[in-house]
Design a protein around this motif. Structure first.
Motif, PDB file in Angstrom:
ATOM      1  N   ALA A   1     -24.053  23.073   9.499  1.00  0.00           N
ATOM      2  CA  ALA A   1     -22.736  22.986  10.511  1.00  0.00           C
ATOM      3  C   ALA A   1     -23.019  24.055  11.698  1.00  0.00           C
ATOM      4  O   ALA A   1     -22.270  23.883  12.791  1.00  0.00           O
ATOM      5  CB  ALA A   1     -21.775  22.975   9.629  1.00  0.00           C
ATOM      6  N   ALA A   2     -23.584  25.362  11.205  1.00  0.00           N
ATOM      7  CA  ALA A   2     -23.291  26.570  12.046  1.00  0.00           C
ATOM      8  C   ALA A   2     -24.526  26.386  12.973  1.00  0.00           C
ATOM      9  O   ALA A   2     -24.230  27.022  14.359  1.00  0.00           O
ATOM     10  CB  ALA A   2     -23.719  27.736  11.139  1.00  0.00           C
ATOM     11  N   ALA A   3     -25.641  25.614  12.591  1.00  0.00           N
ATOM     12  CA  ALA A   3     -26.783  25.538  13.643  1.00  0.00           C
ATOM     13  C   ALA A   3     -27.427  24.215  13.484  1.00  0.00           C
ATOM     14  O   ALA A   3     -28.679  24.065  13.016  1.00  0.00           O
ATOM     15  CB  ALA A   3     -27.903  26.627  13.548  1.00  0.00           C
ATOM     16  N   PRO A   4     -26.702  23.207  13.759  1.00  0.00           N
ATOM     17  CA  PRO A   4     -27.221  21.718  13.387  1.00  0.00           C
ATOM     18  C   PRO A   4     -28.552  21.582  14.106  1.00  0.00           C
ATOM     19  O   PRO A   4     -29.422  20.666  13.578  1.00  0.00           O
ATOM     20  CB  PRO A   4     -26.212  20.940  14.120  1.00  0.00           C
ATOM     21  CG  PRO A   4     -25.076  21.836  15.022  1.00  0.00           C
ATOM     22  CD  PRO A   4     -25.461  23.302  14.649  1.00  0.00           C
ATOM     23  N   GLU A   5     -28.857  22.038  15.473  1.00  0.00           N
ATOM     24  CA  GLU A   5     -29.997  21.639  16.121  1.00  0.00           C
ATOM     25  C   GLU A   5     -31.319  22.255  15.425  1.00  0.00           C
ATOM     26  O   GLU A   5     -32.426  21.869  15.435  1.00  0.00           O
ATOM     27  CB  GLU A   5     -29.968  22.182  17.382  1.00  0.00           C
ATOM     28  CG  GLU A   5     -28.988  21.435  18.252  1.00  0.00           C
ATOM     29  CD  GLU A   5     -29.486  19.905  18.450  1.00  0.00           C
ATOM     30  OE1 GLU A   5     -30.691  19.586  18.630  1.00  0.00           O
ATOM     31  OE2 GLU A   5     -28.394  19.107  18.125  1.00  0.00           O
ATOM     32  N   ASP A   6     -31.016  23.561  14.748  1.00  0.00           N
ATOM     33  CA  ASP A   6     -32.133  24.392  14.282  1.00  0.00           C
ATOM     34  C   ASP A   6     -32.262  24.240  12.921  1.00  0.00           C
ATOM     35  O   ASP A   6     -33.327  24.406  12.374  1.00  0.00           O
ATOM     36  CB  ASP A   6     -31.850  25.873  14.753  1.00  0.00           C
ATOM     37  CG  ASP A   6     -31.775  25.890  16.113  1.00  0.00           C
ATOM     38  OD1 ASP A   6     -32.668  25.292  17.069  1.00  0.00           O
ATOM     39  OD2 ASP A   6     -30.774  26.810  16.647  1.00  0.00           O
ATOM     40  N   ALA A   7     -31.234  23.987  12.082  1.00  0.00           N
ATOM     41  CA  ALA A   7     -31.562  23.889  10.573  1.00  0.00           C
ATOM     42  C   ALA A   7     -32.184  22.720  10.102  1.00  0.00           C
ATOM     43  O   ALA A   7     -31.504  21.852   9.404  1.00  0.00           O
ATOM     44  CB  ALA A   7     -29.954  24.047  10.260  1.00  0.00           C
ATOM     45  N   LYS A   8     -33.389  22.542  10.322  1.00  0.00           N
ATOM     46  CA  LYS A   8     -33.884  21.319  10.097  1.00  0.00           C
ATOM     47  C   LYS A   8     -34.460  21.125   8.881  1.00  0.00           C
ATOM     48  O   LYS A   8     -34.046  20.197   8.009  1.00  0.00           O
ATOM     49  CB  LYS A   8     -35.199  21.013  11.054  1.00  0.00           C
ATOM     50  CG  LYS A   8     -34.885  21.056  12.394  1.00  0.00           C
ATOM     51  CD  LYS A   8     -35.933  20.503  13.061  1.00  0.00           C
ATOM     52  CE  LYS A   8     -36.124  20.592  14.620  1.00  0.00           C
ATOM     53  NZ  LYS A   8     -35.992  22.006  15.372  1.00  0.00           N
ATOM     54  N   LEU A   9     -35.036  22.075   8.283  1.00  0.00           N
ATOM     55  CA  LEU A   9     -35.727  22.085   6.953  1.00  0.00           C
ATOM     56  C   LEU A   9     -34.551  22.198   5.809  1.00  0.00           C
ATOM     57  O   LEU A   9     -34.601  21.374   4.614  1.00  0.00           O
ATOM     58  CB  LEU A   9     -36.400  23.429   6.749  1.00  0.00           C
ATOM     59  CG  LEU A   9     -37.207  23.759   5.463  1.00  0.00           C
ATOM     60  CD1 LEU A   9     -38.090  22.390   5.111  1.00  0.00           C
ATOM     61  CD2 LEU A   9     -38.076  25.106   5.457  1.00  0.00           C
ATOM     62  N   VAL A  10     -33.421  23.016   6.455  1.00  0.00           N
ATOM     63  CA  VAL A  10     -32.367  23.076   5.280  1.00  0.00           C
ATOM     64  C   VAL A  10     -31.462  21.398   4.874  1.00  0.00           C
ATOM     65  O   VAL A  10     -31.198  21.267   4.068  1.00  0.00           O
ATOM     66  CB  VAL A  10     -31.243  24.054   5.899  1.00  0.00           C
ATOM     67  CG1 VAL A  10     -30.065  24.165   4.965  1.00  0.00           C
ATOM     68  CG2 VAL A  10     -31.939  25.443   5.968  1.00  0.00           C
ATOM     69  N   ARG A  11     -31.308  21.019   6.227  1.00  0.00           N
ATOM     70  CA  ARG A  11     -30.798  19.795   6.051  1.00  0.00           C
ATOM     71  C   ARG A  11     -31.790  18.772   5.194  1.00  0.00           C
ATOM     72  O   ARG A  11     -31.365  17.878   4.639  1.00  0.00           O
ATOM     73  CB  ARG A  11     -30.866  19.167   7.579  1.00  0.00           C
ATOM     74  CG  ARG A  11     -30.095  17.764   7.679  1.00  0.00           C
ATOM     75  CD  ARG A  11     -30.170  17.129   8.899  1.00  0.00           C
ATOM     76  NE  ARG A  11     -29.966  17.680  10.112  1.00  0.00           N
ATOM     77  CZ  ARG A  11     -28.645  17.711  10.525  1.00  0.00           C
ATOM     78  NH1 ARG A  11     -27.722  16.786  10.046  1.00  0.00           N
ATOM     79  NH2 ARG A  11     -28.062  18.389  11.391  1.00  0.00           N
ATOM     80  N   LEU A  12     -33.077  18.794   5.581  1.00  0.00           N
ATOM     81  CA  LEU A  12     -33.955  17.671   4.858  1.00  0.00           C
ATOM     82  C   LEU A  12     -33.850  17.989   3.405  1.00  0.00           C
ATOM     83  O   LEU A  12     -34.101  16.993   2.797  1.00  0.00           O
ATOM     84  CB  LEU A  12     -35.270  17.963   5.586  1.00  0.00           C
ATOM     85  CG  LEU A  12     -36.305  16.910   5.098  1.00  0.00           C
ATOM     86  CD1 LEU A  12     -35.812  15.533   5.536  1.00  0.00           C
ATOM     87  CD2 LEU A  12     -37.690  17.081   5.697  1.00  0.00           C
TER      88      LEU A  12
END
Ligand code: SAJ
Length: 414
Positions: A275-286
């Motif tokens: 939520a704090a860095a939606p564009e950049d937190a790719k691995l965390v989201r995946l």
């Protein structure tokens, strides 16, 4: 011994109550505040309203000595510790309503010079936001350092493991994040009254992020293990043996796959980073997505096995979110069993959970679900589905599994 200082802990849950008790046991004069009158009553009688080893004896002792009391209203104190829930919204952003309510209940008591610590898991910036809530309610105070009416803010995340809280609360190193240096120093002095671990000073935002990163690190590692388990299943490889072998390498340490990731920390905190860095937190989201998809894989596997029977009997071993606890919140095992009983109505699902007296309503209300003892369930079952590695299951006589179809998500009986 004179009290070291007066402390008020807001929120007497899994973290607030042990913190209040350990502060009181180390000479501080502590008032705990909770909105639940039953909790307040129990604590004042020296009892603990949830299961945590060794907590009750400490609470009973400090209450009897008059060093800890619980109440519904916030008193004046030199230091405040806020340990309230920080749930997330549908868009995975934090819902700060409990932090806000805590800040607004503390604000009227402040005189200037007090320290307010946020211990709840927080996205970067929530501690500063808590300060804004306080100042909105008390514009006569300031967050600027060095004034007579300064309020000092810090974030000191808890990192204790449920089941080992009373040990880890004392022994773990602790991150002390001050919004100002003076706030960090004050917070360090407070934690130094009971914490034997290293007190690591930083700013509040880094401290907030550090807690999220610790849990995300574990989530990403478990996602890797879960992905390996799906790949290995396809390739006919024993994933447990595979990970065991790879972990012999001195610089490899892969965690264990399972039915998914549960609990209210590891399955939640990474979303605050997203939520704090939606564009950049790719691995965390995946990683979150991989772990959240694991129950679907387990479900499909069991359904494929069950399709061979006209009226399959399935023994589901464990619905807690991890081994040897009674906590069913955010449990992938529980959701797998719920979905299984809903999707195969002609199946009988025998649920084994030795840590609870009764099944939750979501299962108890289903006609095709029964709460069973482990050996009875296995004996009656066509399919045995292992979902949690409770110690009672590890020691079972394997003989009773002969003839059974086993789906083992925890690698218990290899
Ligand atoms: N899990 C796996 N494979 C593993 C390890 C765990 O699938 O190899 C699963 C468990 O079955 C469970 C989930 O992950 O469903 C979480 O369990 P856990 O034991 O890893 O962690 P929690 O949620 O009980 O506690 C964590 C801890 N954080 C870390 O270890 C980095 C604890 O120290 C934190 O204080 C706590 O989160 C918190 O409050 O944030």
């Amino acid at each position: 011994m004179e009290p070291t200082q007066t402390v008020c802990v807001v929120g007497l849950g899994y973290i607030g109550l042990p913190t209040a008790a350990i502060l009181a046991a180390n000479g501080n004069d502590v008032t705990g505040v909770d909105v639940n009158p039953r909790h307040v009553e129990e604590i004042n009688a020296g009892r603990v309203p949830f299961v945590e080893p060794d907590l009750e004896s400490v609470v009973a002792g400090v209450v009897a000595q008059g060093r800890l009391r619980a109440q519904a209203t916030v008193p004046h104190a030199q230091s405040y510790i806020v340990a309230v829930p920080t749930p997330f919204t549908e868009t995975y952003d934090v819902d700060p309503k409990y932090v806000r309510a805590a800040a607004e209940s503390i604000a009227p008591q402040l005189r200037g010079g007090e320290l307010v610590i946020l211990e709840s898991t927080s996205p970067p910036g929530l501690t500063e936001k808590m300060g804004e809530y306080i100042i909105a309610a008390r514009p006569d105070l300031t967050l600027e350092p060095g004034e007579h009416n300064t309020i000092h803010l810090a974030h000191c995340p808890e990192r204790v493991l449920p089941g080992r809280i009373m040990i880890e609360i004392v022994d773990n190193d602790r991150i002390i994040g001050g919004v100002t240096e003076q706030a960090a120093e004050k917070a360090r002095d407070l934690y130094a009254t009971f914490c034997k671990g290293e007190l690591l000073m930083t700013d509040a935002r880094t401290a907030e992020m550090a807690k999220l990163v610790e849990n995300s690190y574990r989530d990403v590692n478990i996602a890797f293990a879960n992905e390996l388990s799906v790949i290995s299943d396809r390739l006919g490889i024993d994933v447990w043996k595979l990970i065991e072998l790879a972990n012999h390498h001195p610089r490899v340490n892969i965690l264990q796959p399972g039915p998914g990731v549960g609990g209210h920390c590891i399955a939640v905190d990474p979303w605050f980073i997203v939520a704090a860095a939606p564009e950049d937190a790719k691995l965390v989201r995946l990683a979150r997505e991989v772990n959240d998809a694991k129950p679907d894989f387990v479900l499909e596997k069991v359904m494929a096995k069950a399709a061979k029977f006209r009226e399959p009997v399935i023994a589901a071993l464990g619905i807690a979110f991890k081994a040897d606890i009674d906590d069913l919140r955010e449990s992938p095992s529980k959701s797998i069993v719920e979905r299984l009983s809903a999707e195969i109505e002609h199946a009988q699902v025998l649920v084994v959970e030795p840590n609870v007296e009764a099944l939750p309503a979501s299962l108890a209300d289903r006609a095709n679900v029964e709460h069973a003892e482990v050996e009875d369930a296995i004996e009656r079952a066509d399919i045995v589905l292992v979902l949690v590695d409770h110690h009672q299951f590890k020691t079972l006589d394997r003989e009773i599994l002969a003839e059974k179809i086993v789906v083992d998500t925890k690698g218990l009986w290899r």
